[in-house]
Design a protein around this motif. Structure first.
Motif, PDB file in Angstrom:
ATOM      1  N   GLU A  27       0.856  -1.423   0.473  1.00 34.51           N
ATOM      2  CA  GLU A  27       0.499  -0.061  -0.877  1.00 34.51           C
ATOM      3  C   GLU A  27       1.191   1.397  -0.467  1.00 34.51           C
ATOM      4  O   GLU A  27       2.057   1.057   0.528  1.00 34.51           O
ATOM      5  N   GLY A  28       0.836   2.004  -0.806  1.00 33.06           N
ATOM      6  CA  GLY A  28       1.915   3.623  -0.678  1.00 33.06           C
ATOM      7  C   GLY A  28       1.503   4.680   1.065  1.00 33.06           C
ATOM      8  O   GLY A  28       0.642   4.616   1.751  1.00 33.06           O
ATOM      9  N   ILE A  34       1.291   7.252   6.500  1.00 35.03           N
ATOM     10  CA  ILE A  34       2.614   7.283   6.733  1.00 35.03           C
ATOM     11  C   ILE A  34       3.509   7.905   6.708  1.00 35.03           C
ATOM     12  O   ILE A  34       4.098   8.113   7.507  1.00 35.03           O
ATOM     13  N   LEU A  35       3.461   8.385   5.641  1.00 35.38           N
ATOM     14  CA  LEU A  35       4.887   9.658   4.937  1.00 35.38           C
ATOM     15  C   LEU A  35       4.225  10.487   4.384  1.00 35.38           C
ATOM     16  O   LEU A  35       2.849  10.038   3.920  1.00 35.38           O
ATOM     17  N   ASP A  36       4.156  11.653   4.898  1.00 34.23           N
ATOM     18  CA  ASP A  36       3.626  12.842   4.424  1.00 34.23           C
ATOM     19  C   ASP A  36       4.519  13.397   3.340  1.00 34.23           C
ATOM     20  O   ASP A  36       5.554  12.581   3.379  1.00 34.23           O
ATOM     21  N   SER A  37       4.387  14.221   2.284  1.00 36.73           N
ATOM     22  CA  SER A  37       5.558  14.765   1.402  1.00 36.73           C
ATOM     23  C   SER A  37       7.132  15.065   2.631  1.00 36.73           C
ATOM     24  O   SER A  37       8.085  14.599   1.640  1.00 36.73           O
ATOM     25  N   PHE A  38       6.771  15.577   3.214  1.00 35.12           N
ATOM     26  CA  PHE A  38       9.015  15.754   3.474  1.00 35.12           C
ATOM     27  C   PHE A  38       9.158  14.552   3.934  1.00 35.12           C
ATOM     28  O   PHE A  38      10.678  14.134   4.291  1.00 35.12           O
ATOM     29  N   GLY A  39       8.417  14.107   4.816  1.00 31.76           N
ATOM     30  CA  GLY A  39       8.383  11.995   5.153  1.00 31.76           C
ATOM     31  C   GLY A  39       9.535  11.556   4.110  1.00 31.76           C
ATOM     32  O   GLY A  39      10.018  10.541   4.070  1.00 31.76           O
ATOM     33  N   THR A  61       9.330   8.333  -9.899  1.00 34.50           N
ATOM     34  CA  THR A  61       8.097   7.952 -10.341  1.00 34.50           C
ATOM     35  C   THR A  61       7.215   6.764  -9.369  1.00 34.50           C
ATOM     36  O   THR A  61       7.904   6.513  -8.827  1.00 34.50           O
ATOM     37  N   THR A  62       5.714   6.702 -10.438  1.00 36.95           N
ATOM     38  CA  THR A  62       5.285   5.978  -9.078  1.00 36.95           C
ATOM     39  C   THR A  62       5.122   4.630  -9.098  1.00 36.95           C
ATOM     40  O   THR A  62       4.811   3.482  -8.081  1.00 36.95           O
ATOM     41  N   ASP A  67       4.855   1.329  -3.736  1.00 34.89           N
ATOM     42  CA  ASP A  67       4.734   0.833  -2.647  1.00 34.89           C
ATOM     43  C   ASP A  67       6.446   0.192  -2.140  1.00 34.89           C
ATOM     44  O   ASP A  67       6.780   0.217  -2.885  1.00 34.89           O
ATOM     45  N   LEU A  68       5.659  -0.096  -0.885  1.00 33.20           N
ATOM     46  CA  LEU A  68       7.107  -0.870  -0.716  1.00 33.20           C
ATOM     47  C   LEU A  68       7.964  -1.746  -2.188  1.00 33.20           C
ATOM     48  O   LEU A  68       9.387  -2.109  -1.720  1.00 33.20           O
ATOM     49  N   THR A  69       6.822  -2.814  -1.722  1.00 28.06           N
ATOM     50  CA  THR A  69       7.681  -3.745  -2.339  1.00 28.06           C
ATOM     51  C   THR A  69       8.113  -3.501  -4.057  1.00 28.06           C
ATOM     52  O   THR A  69       9.117  -3.802  -4.661  1.00 28.06           O
ATOM     53  N   ALA A  70       7.517  -2.221  -4.577  1.00 33.66           N
ATOM     54  CA  ALA A  70       7.742  -1.341  -5.909  1.00 33.66           C
ATOM     55  C   ALA A  70       9.084  -1.019  -5.837  1.00 33.66           C
ATOM     56  O   ALA A  70      10.587  -0.986  -6.478  1.00 33.66           O
TER      57      ALA A  70
END
Length: 84
Positions: A27-28, A34-39, A61-62, A67-70
Motif C-alpha cells: 500500500e502507498g 504513514i509518510l507525508d511529503s517531507f517524510g 516515478t509512481t 509501495d514498499l514492494t515496488a
C-alpha cells in the motif's frame, strides 16, 4: 536483513508512531498517511545513504515508489549485481 525490512526500519525512524509490523508492503505510504511529503523526502535520503545509491529526479516515478514492494525492486535494480 532484506531490503523491505531495512525500509520499514527507516520509516519507523522517520515516523516514530509506527511499528515496522504496522507498515504494509503493498500500500502507498503517503496514501495510508504513514509518510507525508517531507517524510517521503527523508525516506529518499535514507535509501541513498543506507544502500549507497543515487536517485535521480527522473527516477521519482509512481512505478518506482508506489509501495514498499515496488521500492525494494527499484533499489535491488540499482544495486551492483554482487550485492543483489
Amino acid at each position: 536483513m532484506d531490503i523491505i525490512e531495512k525500509l520499514k526500519l527507516g520509516i519507523c525512524g522517520i515516523n516514530v508512531t509506527y511499528e515496522k509490523e504496522d507498515i504494509p508492503e503493498d500500500e502507498g505510504l503517503i496514501a495510508t498517511g504513514i509518510l507525508d511529503s517531507f517524510g517521503f523526502i527523508e525516506l529518499i535520503e535514507f535509501i541513498e545513504n543506507e544502500f549507497g545509491i543515487e536517485i535521480t529526479p527522473l527516477e521519482f516515478t509512481t512505478d518506482n515508489f508506489r509501495d514498499l514492494t515496488a521500492t525494494s525492486e527499484f533499489i535491488r535494480n540499482k544495486l551492483p549485481t554482487s550485492t543483489n
